[in-house]
Design an enzyme around this catalytic site. Structure first.
Site, PDB file in Angstrom:
ATOM      1  N   TYR A   1      -2.010   0.431   9.924  1.00  0.00           N
ATOM      2  CA  TYR A   1      -2.251  -0.297   8.672  1.00  0.00           C
ATOM      3  C   TYR A   1      -1.001  -0.257   7.790  1.00  0.00           C
ATOM      4  O   TYR A   1      -0.505  -1.291   7.342  1.00  0.00           O
ATOM      5  CB  TYR A   1      -3.453   0.309   7.936  1.00  0.00           C
ATOM      6  CG  TYR A   1      -3.595  -0.205   6.536  1.00  0.00           C
ATOM      7  CD1 TYR A   1      -3.875  -1.549   6.302  1.00  0.00           C
ATOM      8  CD2 TYR A   1      -3.406   0.631   5.442  1.00  0.00           C
ATOM      9  CE1 TYR A   1      -3.967  -2.036   5.011  1.00  0.00           C
ATOM     10  CE2 TYR A   1      -3.496   0.149   4.155  1.00  0.00           C
ATOM     11  CZ  TYR A   1      -3.775  -1.181   3.943  1.00  0.00           C
ATOM     12  OH  TYR A   1      -3.849  -1.662   2.667  1.00  0.00           O
TER      13      TYR A   1
ATOM     14  N   THR B   1       0.810  -1.226   0.000  1.00  0.00           N
ATOM     15  CA  THR B   1       0.000   0.000   0.000  1.00  0.00           C
ATOM     16  C   THR B   1       0.840   1.270   0.000  1.00  0.00           C
ATOM     17  O   THR B   1       1.946   1.288   0.574  1.00  0.00           O
ATOM     18  CB  THR B   1      -0.892   0.018   1.258  1.00  0.00           C
ATOM     19  OG1 THR B   1      -1.530   1.293   1.360  1.00  0.00           O
ATOM     20  CG2 THR B   1      -0.094  -0.207   2.537  1.00  0.00           C
TER      21      THR B   1
END
Ligand code: UD1
Length: 331
Positions: A143, A119
Site C-alpha cells: 500500500y 499516506t
C-alpha cells in the site's frame, strides 16, 4: 465554456466525501468520479457523480473536458494495509497504474492543480516512530509503495509540465462529519477507531488488539489520529495555496502526537460509557510499531489550523455516526 470545476476522484469514499462537502460549502464547482467499489452513492450529497474508474482513460478524459476541470483532487484508491500485503498487484493496479492514467489525462487536458491523497505509510518504520517530510521514505507494505510510486510520478510530471501539486501524507484518519450527514460506511471496516465504536454500539462483540509486545510505552501500536474534518480542511488550504501560485510540495497531515491502541479503546469506553470486550492477538502483517507526524510544515506552508485535535471529539463523532448507521445502514 462553463466555470472550471474540481474533479474529486473517490468522492463517494470516506475522506473524499468530506472534502466534497467542504468544497461545496465554499461554493466551489465539483464533479465526483467514483466506481462505487468501496464508496457510497449516499455519500455524494451535493455534486454530480460520474460512476467510473480512474484507470479508464476515456471516462476520465471526457469528465475533464465536459466539466472544464482545472483542479483534480485524487482520493480513489484501495487503502487497507493487510489486504495490500496479501494482494499486492491489486494495489499497484488500482493505486499506481490508475494514477498514471489519470495524470496522463490531466496533462492532456491542461489541468493546472493536483492535490494527491498520499499516506504516512510511505515512511515505513521511521526512527523514534515519528516522521518529517525529509525523513527517508521506506514503505514496508505494498500500500505504502503504491502511493510512493504515485508521488514520484507526480513529481516528475510536475517538473515536465505546468501542473503544480500538493501531496498530502495522511496519518490515521478518524471521526466523521459533526453534522452526521456522512461518515465511514464500509461494512467491513478495519480502522481501529471505527471498529472500537462499532463494538461500543453493539455492532460487533469484541475488539482485537493486534500486538501487545511492541517497543512502545504500553506495548501496543501508536498512531497520530486526525479528525477527518481537519484533514478535509487541509485539502481546501492546499487548493488556496496552489491558486495563489504556491510551488509543488509534499506535506504531512497529522497533529504531531500519538495514542496507543489501549488509549484509543479507553477513550471509546470513556465517551460511550460502555465496557469493551478486548481480545489480545498477534501483530498484524505490515504494521509499524509507531507512526507520528512531524507536523510543523503544513502549518507554515498552508496555514493549516486544525480544530478537532482531541481524541474524545474524534471518538464522539464516530460514535454518533455508528449509531446512525445502526438504524440506517448504507449499502
Ligand atoms: C491507516 C490507514 C492507512 C494509512 C495509515 C497511516 C486505512 C484503512 N488505513 O492504517 O491507509 O497509511 O493509517 O498511519 O485507512 N488495530 C488494532 N485492532 C484493530 C484495528 C487496528 O489493534 O481492530 C491497531 C493496528 O495494529 C495499529 C492501529 O490499531 O497499531 C491503527 O490501525 P488502523 O486503524 O487499522 O490503521 P493503520 O493500519 O495504521
Amino acid at each position: 465554456m462553463s466555470h472550471p470545476s474540481i474533479l474529486v476522484t473517490g468522492g463517494a469514499g470516506y475522506i473524499g466525501s468530506h472534502v466534497v462537502l467542504q468544497l461545496r460549502a465554499r461554493g466551489e464547482r465539483v464533479v465526483v468520479l467514483d466506481d462505487l467499489s468501496r464508496g457510497f452513492r449516499q455519500a455524494v450529497l451535493d455534486a454530480p457523480l460520474v460512476v467510473g474508474k480512474v484507470g479508464d482513460r476515456d471516462t476520465v478524459a471526457s469528465v475533464l473536458r465536459e466539466h472544464a476541470v482545472d483542479t483534480v483532487m485524487h482520493f480513489a484508491a484501495y487503502t487497507i494495509v493487510p489486504e495490500s500485503v496479501s494482494e499486492p498487484l491489486k494495489y499497484y493496479g488500482n493505486n499506481t497504474c490508475s494514477t498514471r492514467t489519470l495524470l496522463e489525462c490531466c496533462v492532456g487536458a491542461g489541468v493546472r492543480h493536483f492535490v494527491f491523497s498520499s499516506t504516512a505509510a510511505v515512511y515505513g518504520i521511521p526512527a523514534e516512530g515519528s516522521a518529517a517530510e525529509s525523513t527517508p521514505t521506506a514503505p514496508i507494505n505494498p500500500y505504502g509503495t503504491s502511493k510512493l510510486m504515485s508521488e514520484w510520478m507526480l513529481r516528475d510530471v510536475a517538473s515536465a509540465s505546468p501542473l503544480k501539486y500538493v501531496a498530502l501524507r495522511y496519518f490515521n484518519v478518524a471521526g466523521s462529519d459533526p453534522a452526521c450527514r456522512i461518515g465511514q460506511a464500509s461494512p467491513d471496516a478495519t480502522l481501529l477507531v471505527k471498529v472500537a465504536c462499532e463494538a461500543a454500539v453493539g455492532k460487533r462483540a469484541e475488539v482485537a488488539i493486534f500486538g501487545n509486545d511492541y517497543a512502545t510505552p504500553d506495548g501496543t501500536g501508536v498512531r497520530d489520529y486526525i479528525h477527518v474534518e481537519d484533514l478535509a480542511m487541509a485539502h481546501l488550504d492546499a487548493l488556496q495555496y496552489l491558486r495563489g501560485g504556491g510551488a509543488s510540495t509534499t506535506l504531512n497531515v497529522g497533529y504531531g502526537h500519538g495514542y496507543s491502541v489501549r488509549q484509543v479503546l479507553a477513550a471509546v469506553e470513556r465517551v460511550s460509557g460502555k465496557r469493551l470486550k478486548v481480545r489480545e492477538q498477534p501483530r498484524r502483517a505490515g504494521d509499524p510499531p509507531a507512526l507520528i507526524a512531524r507536523a510543523e510544515r503544513i502549518r507554515a506552508e498552508l496555514g493549516w489550523r486544525p480544530r478537532y485535535d482531541d481524541l474524545d471529539a474524534i471518538v464522539r463523532t464516530t460514535l454518533v455516526w455508528e449509531q446512525r448507521l445502526l438504524s440506517d445502514p448504507w449499502k
